[in-house]
Design an enzyme around this catalytic site. Structure first.
Site, PDB file in Angstrom:
ATOM      1  CB  CYS A 106      -3.628   0.281  -2.045  1.00 52.32           C
ATOM      2  SG  CYS A 106      -3.822   1.983  -2.638  1.00 52.32           S
ATOM      3  CG  ASN A 107     -10.070   0.347  -1.605  1.00 53.58           C
ATOM      4  OD1 ASN A 107      -9.662   0.276  -0.444  1.00 53.58           O
ATOM      5  ND2 ASN A 107     -11.110  -0.331  -2.028  1.00 53.58           N
ATOM      6  CG  ASP A 139      -1.895   1.172   1.261  1.00 54.85           C
ATOM      7  OD1 ASP A 139      -2.227   1.694   0.186  1.00 54.85           O
ATOM      8  OD2 ASP A 139      -2.317   1.567   2.360  1.00 54.85           O
ATOM      9  CD  GLU A 154       0.537   6.794   5.570  1.00 56.71           C
ATOM     10  OE1 GLU A 154       1.753   6.804   5.841  1.00 56.71           O
ATOM     11  OE2 GLU A 154      -0.115   5.732   5.469  1.00 56.71           O
ATOM     12  CE1 TYR A 172       1.805   4.642  -3.952  1.00 58.42           C
ATOM     13  CE2 TYR A 172       0.306   2.758  -3.884  1.00 58.42           C
ATOM     14  CZ  TYR A 172       1.587   3.264  -3.842  1.00 58.42           C
ATOM     15  OH  TYR A 172       2.654   2.408  -3.694  1.00 58.42           O
TER      16      TYR A 172
END
Length: 264
Positions: A71-72, A8, A150, A40
Site C-alpha cells: 500500500c503506497n 493493504d 473496492e 487509508y
C-alpha cells in the site's frame, strides 16, 4: 512453512501479491485486506501508523518471515515506523516509480496519480529530489477512486468521470509518462489507457517491488521451498470474506482461501 505476509486497506495490494506469486510460486503467501479501515488515504498519519502496526503484528503472530506493505499510503506514512517497531522482521514497501518514469519521459513531464497521504509523504519527496532532476513531476490526488475500485465498479460512470477528472490535468501539463502511485490503480489500467492513448507510458511499481521481495528472500536466506511444490495463498479480511472472494474472482486475481479476521 513461514509465509510471506502482505497487507493493504483492501484489494489493491493483491496486484503486488500477483507479481510476488509470479516470481516466487513456491512460497506461501498470507494477505491481510484491512477492509474495515478502507480507504487509508484520508486518515491522519498517526492513525495510519497505528493501523499499520496492528496489521504487521497480526501477520508476525502468524509466522510471517517478511512483510510487504502493499500500500503506497501505508508505506508513506508508516514504513520507517514499522521497521523500528519490528526490527527482526524485514519490510518491503511501496514507492511510486518516479525514478524509471523520469528516465523514460521524453516531454520532461511526469504525472503521479496517488492518494493525498502518498503525495505528502517523505518517500515520494525523497524519490523526486534524488531521481527527478530536470523533470517536472505533476502530482494528482485521486479522491474517491479507491472506494470505486473496492466496490468492483471499474467501468461505472462514476469511476470513468473520476479518472477523466484526474488524468486530464496531467495530459494538459504535457505528461507523457504517468505513475500509478496506488496499488489499487492497476486494476483500472485499461480504463486509464483508454483515456490517455497508446503514446503515454503507464508505470506500476508492483513488478519492481516483487523483484525486491525476491532479493530480500535470497539475501536473508528465507527461502524454504521444496523444489516443484506450489505455495498456498491465503486471504484474510477485516471486512466481508464472501465479498472479497467475489471480487478476487471477478477481477481475475490469484485464487486462494479467504478467512475472516475478527480480532484485529
Amino acid at each position: 512453512m513461514p509465509p510471506i505476509g502482505l497487507f493493504d486497506s483492501g484489494i489493491g495490494g493483491i496486484t503486488v501479491l500477483r507479481e510476488v506469486r509470479r516470481l516466487l510460486p513456491g512460497e506461501d503467501l498470507l494477505y491481510l485486506a484491512d477492509q474495515a479501515h478502507c480507504p487509508y488515504g484520508p486518515r491522519p498519519i498517526d492513525e495510519l501508523r497505528a493501523i499499520a502496526a496492528t496489521c504487521a503484528a497480526w501477520l508476525i503472530e502468524r509466522g510471517a518471515k517478511l512483510i510487504v506493505v502493499a500500500c503506497n499510503t501505508a508505506s508513506a506514512a508508516a514504513l520507517g515506523d514499522l521497521r523500528q517497531r519490528f526490527p527482526e522482521t524485514p519490510f518491503v514497501g511501496m514507492v511510486p516509480p518516479v525514478k524509471p518514469a523520469a528516465a523514460h519521459t521524453r516531454s520532461g513531464v511526469v504525472g503521479v496519480l496517488a492518494t493525498p497521504t502518498t503525495l505528502e509523504g517523505n518517500l515520494l519527496r525523497d524519490v523526486i529530489e534524488h531521481w527527478a532532476n530536470g523533470v517536472r513531476v505533476v502530482p494528482q490526488a485521486c479522491h474517491g477512486l479507491v472506494e470505486c475500485i473496492e466496490e468492483g465498479a471499474l467501468d461505472s460512470p462514476t469511476t470513468v468521470v473520476l479518472l477523466q477528472r484526474y488524468v486530464a490535468p496531467l495530459l494538459d501539463a504535457g505528461a507523457d509518462t504517468i505513475v500509478l502511485g496506488c496499488t489499487h490503480y492497476p486494476l483500472v489500467l485499461p480504463q486509464i489507457r483508454a483515456l490517455v492513448g497508446d503514446d503515454v507510458h503507464l508505470l506500476d511499481a508492483a513488478p519492481a517491488v516483487a523483484q525486491r521481495v525476491v532479493q530480500v528472500v535470497q539475501e536473508r536466506g528465507l527461502a524454504e521451498v521444496p523444489a516443484g511444490m506450489p505455495g498456498s495463498v491465503t486471504y484474510a479480511t477485516t471486512g466481508d470474506p464472501q465479498r472479497l472472494a467475489r471480487l478476487i474472482e471477478r477481477l481475475d486475481l490469484p485464487r486462494g482461501s479467504v478467512i475472516p479476521v475478527t480480532s484485529l
